[in-house]
Design an enzyme around this catalytic site. Structure first.
Site, PDB file in Angstrom:
ATOM      1  N   HIS A 133       0.842  -1.181   0.000  1.00  0.00           N
ATOM      2  CA  HIS A 133       0.000   0.000   0.000  1.00  0.00           C
ATOM      3  C   HIS A 133       0.884   1.240   0.000  1.00  0.00           C
ATOM      4  CE1 HIS A 133       0.699  -0.848   4.294  1.00  0.00           C
ATOM      5  NE2 HIS A 133       0.615   0.458   4.479  1.00  0.00           N
ATOM      6  N   CYS A 134       0.260   2.366  -0.300  1.00  0.00           N
ATOM      7  CA  CYS A 134       0.951   3.643  -0.364  1.00  0.00           C
ATOM      8  C   CYS A 134       2.158   3.522  -1.313  1.00  0.00           C
ATOM      9  CB  CYS A 134       1.356   4.092   1.045  1.00  0.00           C
ATOM     10  SG  CYS A 134       1.729   5.854   1.183  1.00  0.00           S
ATOM     11  N   SER A 135       3.319   4.031  -0.919  1.00  0.00           N
ATOM     12  CA  SER A 135       4.474   4.041  -1.815  1.00  0.00           C
ATOM     13  C   SER A 135       5.028   2.657  -2.090  1.00  0.00           C
ATOM     14  CB  SER A 135       5.574   4.928  -1.220  1.00  0.00           C
ATOM     15  OG  SER A 135       5.990   4.433   0.041  1.00  0.00           O
TER      16      SER A 135
END
Length: 314
Positions: free
Chosen positions: A104-106
């Site tokens: 998730h995210c970066s």
């Protein structure tokens, strides 16, 4: 799913890592009989890793811990444009043997760098969706969702959405009851649909305006009733058009979609803990008939109510 490995690197984001630990890494929860996982944190070069928020991490395990994991997670990190070849090889090997890969995210950029987003639906934090689409044009980037689950690749938005995506995966493997119990343990809502908007720009309401929170609770408690837009609008003393606009602003989805998801979720729980016929369950949760329940259940869950019951009942 028994073993979960989380790969961390220099500049790991503490909340992104913590959201994974909360769902998958709790070693002891006597209040329920939910599964306890063999949870291991690993890194390409064991030792002290520079942290992002004024403290470092010490990780003792190397990437061999991910070699036999059923779920391989990639913790977000600060410099997500720099990819370690050892990590990319570990991701590819895990995907090739059928493990679930989650970021998730970066952290989603690592999956892209490993070449595993080609033709797949995926997402990341709303700050980075344009960059993800530009960097990996073959990926089907969905900028306005909380998470995407495409085959054995699961991607999530920001760090908080990492909890939603993990609970979705928990639900997918172990059923609604286990996911709801996990959510209760970490004190978060039991299920936010992946299709909800990441970023909702709420209009500033009138000072005396009520939020829709009480109405949403009433819907859940009266899921078998008539919950059409017109009915709900009258209950909230609004026109249907104003109500629909306010509902989307506050929830990120339409009234129909939100109610349908709640009805499917209620049906899941009844399928798990009762042996009532499908027709009875359809009527109880407001779908009216088994055909309508089967249609929405298959669209949301990807399997029929009967298949769900065989998989998760008891």
């Amino acid at each position: 799913m028994k073993k979960v490995a989380v790969i961390v690197q220099e500049g790991a984001e503490p909340f992104g890592l913590g959201s994974l630990v909360e769902v998958w890494g709790e070693p002891y929860h006597p209040e329920d009989d939910n599964p306890v996982f063999d949870f291991q944190v690993c890194t390409p070069r064991p030792g002290r890793l520079r942290g992002r928020s004024d403290y470092d991490l010490v990780v003792e395990r190397g990437l061999e811990a991910a070699a036999d994991a059923d779920l391989v997670c990639l913790a977000p990190k600060y410099d997500f444009t720099d990819h370690d070849p050892l990590v990319l090889d570990a991701i590819r090997a895990a995907e090739a043997r059928g493990a679930t890969i989650y970021a998730h995210c970066s952290g989603v950029f690592e999956i892209g760098a490993a070449g595993l987003l080609h033709g797949r639906e995926c997402t990341t934090h709303w700050r980075y969706t344009d960059l993800l689409a530009k960097t990996y044009p073959e990926a089907k980037v969905k900028p306005d969702v909380l998470y995407c689950h495409d085959g054995n690749i699961l991607t999530g938005a920001g760090s908080a959405a990492g909890i939603d995506a993990s609970l979705h995966l928990m639900r997918d493997h172990f059923g609604a009851k286990v996911a709801a119990t996990t959510a209760r343990r970490i004190v978060v809502p039991p299920h936010r649909d992946g299709g909800q908007a990441q970023f909702i720009a709420n209009a500033v309401p009138d000072c005396d305006a009520e939020t829709l929170g009480p109405l949403l609770q009433w819907i859940v408690e009266n899921i078998g009733e008539d919950l059409s837009v017109e009915t709900l609008a009258r209950r909230n003393h609004m026109s249907a058009r104003t109500f629909a606009r306010r509902f989307r602003a506050e929830t990120g989805t339409t009234p129909h979609s939100w109610v349908t998801r709640q009805r499917v979720q209620a049906a899941e729980e009844l399928l798990e803990r009762t042996d009532h016929p499908i027709d009875w369950i359809a009527d109880e949760v407001g779908f009216g008939n088994a055909a309508t329940l089967r249609h929405h259940f298959a669209r949301v869950r990807g399997l029929s109510p009967q298949q769900y019951r065989r998989r998760f009942a008891g």
